[in-house]
Structures are given as C-alpha cells and as structure tokens.
Design an enzyme around this catalytic site. Structure first.
Site, PDB file in Angstrom:
ATOM      1  N   PRO A 220      48.147  38.813  47.948  1.00  0.00           N
ATOM      2  CA  PRO A 220      47.689  38.236  46.683  1.00  0.00           C
ATOM      3  C   PRO A 220      47.433  39.316  45.640  1.00  0.00           C
ATOM      4  O   PRO A 220      46.986  40.405  45.974  1.00  0.00           O
ATOM      5  CB  PRO A 220      46.369  37.558  47.056  1.00  0.00           C
ATOM      6  CG  PRO A 220      46.385  37.405  48.512  1.00  0.00           C
ATOM      7  CD  PRO A 220      47.250  38.478  49.064  1.00  0.00           C
ATOM      8  N   GLU A 439      23.174  57.990  54.502  1.00  0.00           N
ATOM      9  CA  GLU A 439      24.372  58.265  53.698  1.00  0.00           C
ATOM     10  C   GLU A 439      24.826  59.713  53.863  1.00  0.00           C
ATOM     11  O   GLU A 439      26.013  59.992  53.966  1.00  0.00           O
ATOM     12  CB  GLU A 439      24.114  57.957  52.214  1.00  0.00           C
ATOM     13  CG  GLU A 439      23.855  56.486  51.908  1.00  0.00           C
ATOM     14  CD  GLU A 439      24.939  55.559  52.440  1.00  0.00           C
ATOM     15  OE1 GLU A 439      26.111  55.993  52.556  1.00  0.00           O
ATOM     16  OE2 GLU A 439      24.617  54.399  52.767  1.00  0.00           O
ATOM     17  N   ASP A 515      28.739  49.291  59.010  1.00  0.00           N
ATOM     18  CA  ASP A 515      29.444  50.373  59.711  1.00  0.00           C
ATOM     19  C   ASP A 515      29.892  49.906  61.083  1.00  0.00           C
ATOM     20  O   ASP A 515      31.020  50.171  61.512  1.00  0.00           O
ATOM     21  CB  ASP A 515      28.511  51.584  59.885  1.00  0.00           C
ATOM     22  CG  ASP A 515      27.995  52.094  58.549  1.00  0.00           C
ATOM     23  OD1 ASP A 515      28.682  51.881  57.538  1.00  0.00           O
ATOM     24  OD2 ASP A 515      26.900  52.689  58.539  1.00  0.00           O
TER      25      ASP A 515
HETATM   26  P1  ADP Z   1      50.153  37.115  42.654  1.00  0.00           P
HETATM   27  O1  ADP Z   1      50.911  35.973  42.072  1.00  0.00           O
HETATM   28  O2  ADP Z   1      51.001  38.089  43.383  1.00  0.00           O
HETATM   29  O3  ADP Z   1      48.972  36.710  43.457  1.00  0.00           O
HETATM   30  P2  ADP Z   1      49.685  37.664  39.901  1.00  0.00           P
HETATM   31  O4  ADP Z   1      51.068  37.821  39.449  1.00  0.00           O
HETATM   32  O5  ADP Z   1      49.043  36.359  39.607  1.00  0.00           O
HETATM   33  O6  ADP Z   1      49.565  37.956  41.442  1.00  0.00           O
HETATM   34  O7  ADP Z   1      48.828  38.855  39.308  1.00  0.00           O
HETATM   35  C1  ADP Z   1      47.577  38.653  38.721  1.00  0.00           C
HETATM   36  C2  ADP Z   1      47.340  39.648  37.621  1.00  0.00           C
HETATM   37  O8  ADP Z   1      47.248  40.971  38.135  1.00  0.00           O
HETATM   38  C3  ADP Z   1      48.457  39.693  36.622  1.00  0.00           C
HETATM   39  O9  ADP Z   1      48.291  38.747  35.626  1.00  0.00           O
HETATM   40  C4  ADP Z   1      48.370  41.111  36.077  1.00  0.00           C
HETATM   41  O10 ADP Z   1      47.417  41.188  35.050  1.00  0.00           O
HETATM   42  C5  ADP Z   1      47.854  41.892  37.249  1.00  0.00           C
HETATM   43  N1  ADP Z   1      48.941  42.567  37.961  1.00  0.00           N
HETATM   44  C6  ADP Z   1      49.307  42.354  39.233  1.00  0.00           C
HETATM   45  N2  ADP Z   1      50.331  43.152  39.572  1.00  0.00           N
HETATM   46  C7  ADP Z   1      50.629  43.880  38.491  1.00  0.00           C
HETATM   47  C8  ADP Z   1      51.606  44.883  38.213  1.00  0.00           C
HETATM   48  N3  ADP Z   1      52.477  45.302  39.140  1.00  0.00           N
HETATM   49  N4  ADP Z   1      51.627  45.415  36.983  1.00  0.00           N
HETATM   50  C9  ADP Z   1      50.748  45.013  36.044  1.00  0.00           C
HETATM   51  N5  ADP Z   1      49.822  44.072  36.241  1.00  0.00           N
HETATM   52  C10 ADP Z   1      49.740  43.510  37.456  1.00  0.00           C
HETATM   53 ZN    ZN Z   2      26.478  53.387  56.702  1.00  0.00          ZN
END
Ligand code: ADP
Ligand code: ZN
Ligand code: MG
Length: 640
Positions: A220, A439, A515
């Site tokens: 995702p 830490e 951890d």
């Molecule tokens: P997916 O459909 O793979 O879950 P999205 O295409 O919905 O992801 O990406 C969500 C947002 O993350 C995009 O609108 C963009 O702002 C940012 N994003 C993700 N990948 C890139 C990328 N390779 N370059 C620039 N922005 C990205």
């Molecule tokens: Zn710790």
C-alpha cells in the site's frame, strides 16, 4: 450460459419497472384529472332529438357545418351540454330555428356562435397519453441520473441499466509520469502502453496486439493508483476509474451488469483506459465451497468474459491494482487477461529522495538536507513520505515560519514514526533515569557492534504513541541482503535496553515490551523462514501469507512437535543475544553513566554527541574522571 440469461433479465428488469410507473401515472391522469379539466364533452345525438330539443325550446345556439350540426342545449336539470348530429338537408331547419323558443335572454337561438370543435382523435391521443408519458419518462431519467451521480459511481437502483462508471475526460487528468518518482521500471513498461494508446495504428499495422491488461502489484502507498492516473494523463485518453468493491452490489447480477456496461462504454470511447483499483475485492480465488459469494463470483466471471470478448487492437487497456496478488484467481492472470505484472516496490534510498523532491516542490522550503531525511525513512512508502512532507509544512506553520526546514522534516519523521511529542506528561526523576539508561543501553550495544547501524538520535521525550523514549538507528547504506550476524546483532541491540535496566538499575520494567515483541519476531523468522538455525538447516517452517501487508501474517508448516522445538530454538537465540548485550554493557559502565546523565540533562541527544562520549570514554581508558567530565561540560556548553 444460464447465468448470462439471468443477468440479462436483471438488467432489463429495470426499464420495465420504469415503464410500468409511467403507464400507471398516465392512467391515473386520464381517469381522474383530465375528465375534470375538459368540461366540453361533445355528445352525439340523432337528428330527431335535435329537432325535439329545438321545438321544446331548450337549444341555446347552433352552428351548422357542411356535414355536421353542433348545438348546445339545456337539459331538464339546467345543465348545458354540447351535442353533435348529422346534417340531413332539412329545408325547414332555418325557419324552425327562427321560430323556436330558447333559454337565451332574447328568446332566440343564436346562429352565429362558434361551437368549440372537439380535437381530432389522433391529437387527443397524443395529448392525453403520449405527451404525459414522454414528460414523465424524461423526468424519470433525469432523477435517476442525479441519484446515480449523488451515489457516486454506484446506483444501479432505478437506473435504466447504466453502470454509471465515472468518466474522466482528457482535461481532468493532470497527473503525469513526472509526478511519480522512482518506480522507473514500472514507468518503462507503462510507457509502451501510453505509446500504444497514442498511436494504435503503429502496432496494428504490424499485426501486434498489446497486452489487454496490466496488473500493478505492490505494498500500500507505493503509488499504484497514482501511476494509473499518470498513464491516462500521459496518453490523454478517457480514463474509467472504478474500485473493485464498487462492483460488489447488494443484489446478485448487478455487479456483472456493471462490468458489462463498463466495457460497453469503454468500447465506445476507445482508445481509453479502464482502471480497476483494489481488484482483489472481486478477483479473489473462486473456491469450491458452497458458501461462496455468488455475487462476487458472477462479477468475476463477467469480467473474465469481457476481457476475452473485446478486441485487443481496439485500444482499450485495462489496468488493475492490488496489494494482495497471491489471492487473485489464476484465471485473471493468464495470458490474454492481466498478463503483464508491474511491480511497485517500496522505494530505496534514491527513490525516497526523488519522492521527497516531488512533494517538496509543492511546499516552500529552505535548502533541505534530503540525505538525512531519506536515510531516516528507510522502509517508508511513497504515501508515508508525502505525509511526512505535509507534516513538516504544518509544523513550520505552527512554529510561525514561512518555509520548511530540514529540522521540520526530521521532527515530522519522528511524528510519523513514533507519534507527536507529549510534553505535558509528568515523569518522575526515578523513572526518567530508568528510561534514560534503557535508551542508552540500546544505543551503546548498537554502537559497540560494528555491524549495527550507527545511532542517529536518542530521546526520552514521551510520544503520543506511548513510547517513553527511543533510539533511532539509521542505516548508512541500503542493504539488500542481511546476514545471520546482522539479524543477530539487531536482536542484541533490541535486548540492550532491558539489559541496561537490569545491570544499572537492578530492575526490570514494562518499558521493554515493544523490544521483546520485535526481538521475538525477528528470532522466529530467523529460525522458521531464513534457515538460520543450525538445527533446521534450510527447512522452511513457516509460509508468509501476504507479501505486501506486513510479514506478520504467517502460518506454520510443520508438525506440532517441531513447533514446540522451534520455540526452544527461538528462546535460546534470544537468550544468547540478551547475554551478549549484558556483557557489552557491563564492560562499558563508564559510558553508560556519562551518556545517561547527559541524556537526562538534555532529553534529546544526537548520534554524534553520543559517539563523542563513547569515543572519549573508550579510547582513553586511562583518562581520569575529571578530564572526562570536563570534556562532557564542554559538550554541554556547545549544545547550549
Ligand atoms: P497505492 O494505490 O499504491 O496504495 P497511491 O497511489 O494511492 O498508493 O499513493 C498515495 C499517495 O502517495 C499518492 O497520492 C502520492 O502523493 C504518494 N506517492 C506514492 N508513491 C509515490 C511516488 N512514487 N511518487 C510520488 N508520490 C507518491
Ligand atoms: Zn527499548
Ligand atoms: Mg490505491
């Protein structure tokens, strides 16, 4: 076959309902409302009763046409009616009319008055039946369309079989490949599709047909939806975007109808792109169980049929995205359907820099040290990086600045990773001491193991996520492979916090719970999946169910005896690591005390400051405590 017939019926059932309503309304109108409106009903009668009415003095006016006579007469109840009768060439008619009495004021029948004509039967039929029907039909269509658009792309309800897939015209899509950073391989593959959509002839002349579908696969937030839009933006063709879940409707057959309609619309608009996001919602493996989801399976079947049915040279390209490719039905992936698979991976160091750059273009910023931010965000997706940039901009506004700085970005990385700072939380001095040693324990163990990544930052400011402090490690370079030693050292580092609590504070606290969780997961994976235990050699003991949605979803692939033995192996690994951490700490007690008191004082120290303390304490072991504290206070002064 049977299924298809059923679907057709479901689809056509809709207009029937519509027409039934229209007919009902028109019937009601004609039965109840129109009769009241049209008082001028013309009654046909014979010539004899006309003469009889004239003679009895009840006729008010008469109009004689070439073949018809219209007249109005008052009946016994005093009601006036219009009558019609045939002309019979009666020479005495005029005389009769002149002689006759009449209810008119002057006692004479009016000759010259014009009697309203009844409409022609065809016009009447048109006015009373067809026109209202037409009006209602139009209103019907309008309302069902508005309802549909309000319900987004859904809403087969009340519509006349439109799937209502959103159509994005060329102008709607401004996204281009420039907006997608990194993902060069994916772009390369998709460029061919763009070229095909620009100029299908070039390909068809040779006789080639491009793949009908491409499947975007990846975790995702890696930009799958984004890149699909970019393809449409680059190709400047209509873009039909629909989410897989939108096909899954309440009623069986609706989803399938939607698929059919989508492909029909797309066929008319070719060249164009159909994008099915989250296709796993409909594309899941069909299973032989009876409790299967009928609607979903029908929809999938329809999709498969449509993909086979349309002409690959027409210029309709189907893109689909999913983060669960392993759950997709095999039939979807075979050649002729989604035969191209485009991998969208989590960005590497360069990719992260590029993505940060793309998103930094949208905000005002000073010169940013991208390297630091990119290194600190290893494992983050594009969506997370976009979020980090936005958080940084918000922080800059909160701080009353007009430009984003590197420190904004660094802070927002932490916010995204560990939650916002909780400055209000009261922590007693004793607890603070334990947290600091914990830490420093992590940091020291990490620093003492050459294979561990250097410490980037240590902090004991509590976070909203519940973390009371943390040690941030940053990989100096991108590692593709991790050796057994690397992983073991990571476990050692994870146990370092607890080890410090035990040795220095003589106590164990709940602070180590996270951890423990991580160390156990790692140790388990080493034994079951990476073949890193001596006992099980290269035997795979666990399978990962989903490659992209976290590695936690695994299932054991061994007997219960072995499972119990795996637990013992994992335990011994962790115990070894814990022992190693304890020995590292007890060998470096001086660094522990120095660094911990510095941390308690400052609450946040950088990796460099920490390493300075480590070096000054370890390199010159003969250094007496006095000069050490002197150097320490110099450090403190420089920080202030
Ligand atoms: P997916 O459909 O793979 O879950 P999205 O295409 O919905 O992801 O990406 C969500 C947002 O993350 C995009 O609108 C963009 O702002 C940012 N994003 C993700 N990948 C890139 C990328 N390779 N370059 C620039 N922005 C990205
Ligand atoms: Zn710790
Ligand atoms: Mg998406």
């Amino acid at each position: 076959m049977k299924q298809d017939v059923q679907n057709q019926q479901t689809k056509r059932g809709n207009p029937y309902v519509g027409f039934l309503w229209v007919i009902l309304i028109v019937l009601l109108l004609n039965g109840l409302i129109f009769p009241k409106l049209s008082r001028q009903k013309i009654i046909s009668t014979d010539y004899g009763s006309f003469i009889e009415k004239v003679d009895s003095g009840r006729v008010k006016d008469v109009m004689i046409k070439s073949s018809q006579i219209f007249f109005t007469a008052v009946d016994k109840n005093g009601e006036t009616n219009t009558f019609q009768t045939g002309e019979t060439n009666d020479p005495q008619l005029v005389e009769r009319l002149l002689d006759a009495d009449s209810p008119n004021e002057n006692g004479k029948i009016a000759f010259n008055q014009i009697v309203p004509e009844e409409n022609s039967p065809i016009l009447n039929f048109l006015l009373m039946w067809i026109l209202p029907g037409l009006i209602f039909y139009i209103i019907w269509r309008q309302t069902s369309k508005t309802i549909q658009s309000r319900m987004g792309t859904g809403g087969n309800f009340m519509s006349f079989g439109n799937s209502g897939a959103k159509i994005y015209a060329d102008a709607d899509i401004k996204t281009t490949f420039a907006d997608v950073a990194g993902q060069e391989e994916a772009k390369e593959t998709l460029k061919e599709i763009v070229d095909f959509l620009h100029n299908p002839k070039k390909y068809t002349e040779i006789g080639a047909s491009l793949p009908k579908g491409a499947l975007l696969v990846g975790p995702p937030g890696t930009g799958k939806t984004l890149i699909a839009r970019a393809v449409a933006g680059e190709a400047k063709v209509p873009f039909f975007a629909i989410s897989g879940s939108e096909f899954v409707q309440m009623f069986v057959g609706m989803g399938a109808a939607k698929v059919r309609d989508l492909f029909k619309q797309a066929g008319e608009k070719a060249p164009c792109i159909i994008f099915i996001d989250e296709i796993d919602a409909i594309g899941k493996k069909r299973e032989g169980t009876f409790s299967g989801n009928d609607e979903r399976e029908q929809t999938l079947n329809q999709l498969l049929t449509e993909m086979d049915g349309f002409d690959g040279r027409k210029g309709v390209v189907i893109l689909a995205a999913t983060n669960r490719p392993e759950s997709l039905d095999k039939a979807l992936l075979r050649p002729g359907r989604f035969d191209r698979r485009i991998q969208m991976d989590l960005p590497d160091l360069e990719g992260r820099k590029a993505i940060l750059n793309v998103h930094l273009k949208k905000v005002k910023h000073d010169s940013i040290n991208l390297d630091i931010v990119a290194r600190a965000t290893s494992g983050s997706s594009g969506a997370e990086l976009a979020n980090i940039v936005n958080e940084a901009a918000l922080r800059a506004v909160r701080m009353g600045r007009t430009r984003v700085t590197t420190s904004d970005l660094e802070e927002s990385v932490e916010t995204v990773i560990a939650g916002a700072q909780r400055k209000g939380k009261v922590i007693s001095a004793d607890e603070k001491k334990v947290i600091a040693y914990h830490e420093i324990g992590h940091a020291l163990v990490a620093a003492m193991q050459t294979h561990s990544a250097p410490v980037h930052k240590i902090t004991i400011i509590p976070r909203t996520s519940g973390a009371l402090g943390y040690t941030m490690q940053v990989d100096s370079g991108e590692q593709v492979l991790q050796s057994k030693e690397d992983l073991f050292n990571r476990i050692v580092t994870l146990t370092g916090g607890r080890a410090a609590e035990e040795i220095v504070c003589n106590t164990v606290t709940t602070g180590a719970s996270n951890d423990i969780e991580q160390a156990t997961k790692l140790a388990r994976a080493m034994v079951t999946r990476f073949g890193m235990s001596d006992k099980y050699d290269m035997m795979g003991l666990e399978t990962v169910n989903n490659a992209y949605l976290g590695n936690n979803d695994t299932s054991l692939a061994c007997s219960s005896d072995t499972a119990a033995d795996i637990d013992r192996e994992v335990l011994s690994l962790i115990k070894n690591a814990h022992d190693k951490a304890k020995s590292i700490i007890s060998e470096n007690m001086k660094v522990m005390h120095e660094a911990a008191s510095f941390l308690i004082e400052k609450e946040t120290i950088t990796g460099k400051e920490f390493m300075d303390i480590v070096h000054c304490c370890t390199a010159k072991t003969d250094l007496n405590l006095k000069s050490a504290t002197k150097l320490f206070s110099v450090l403190l002064a420089s920080k202030r």
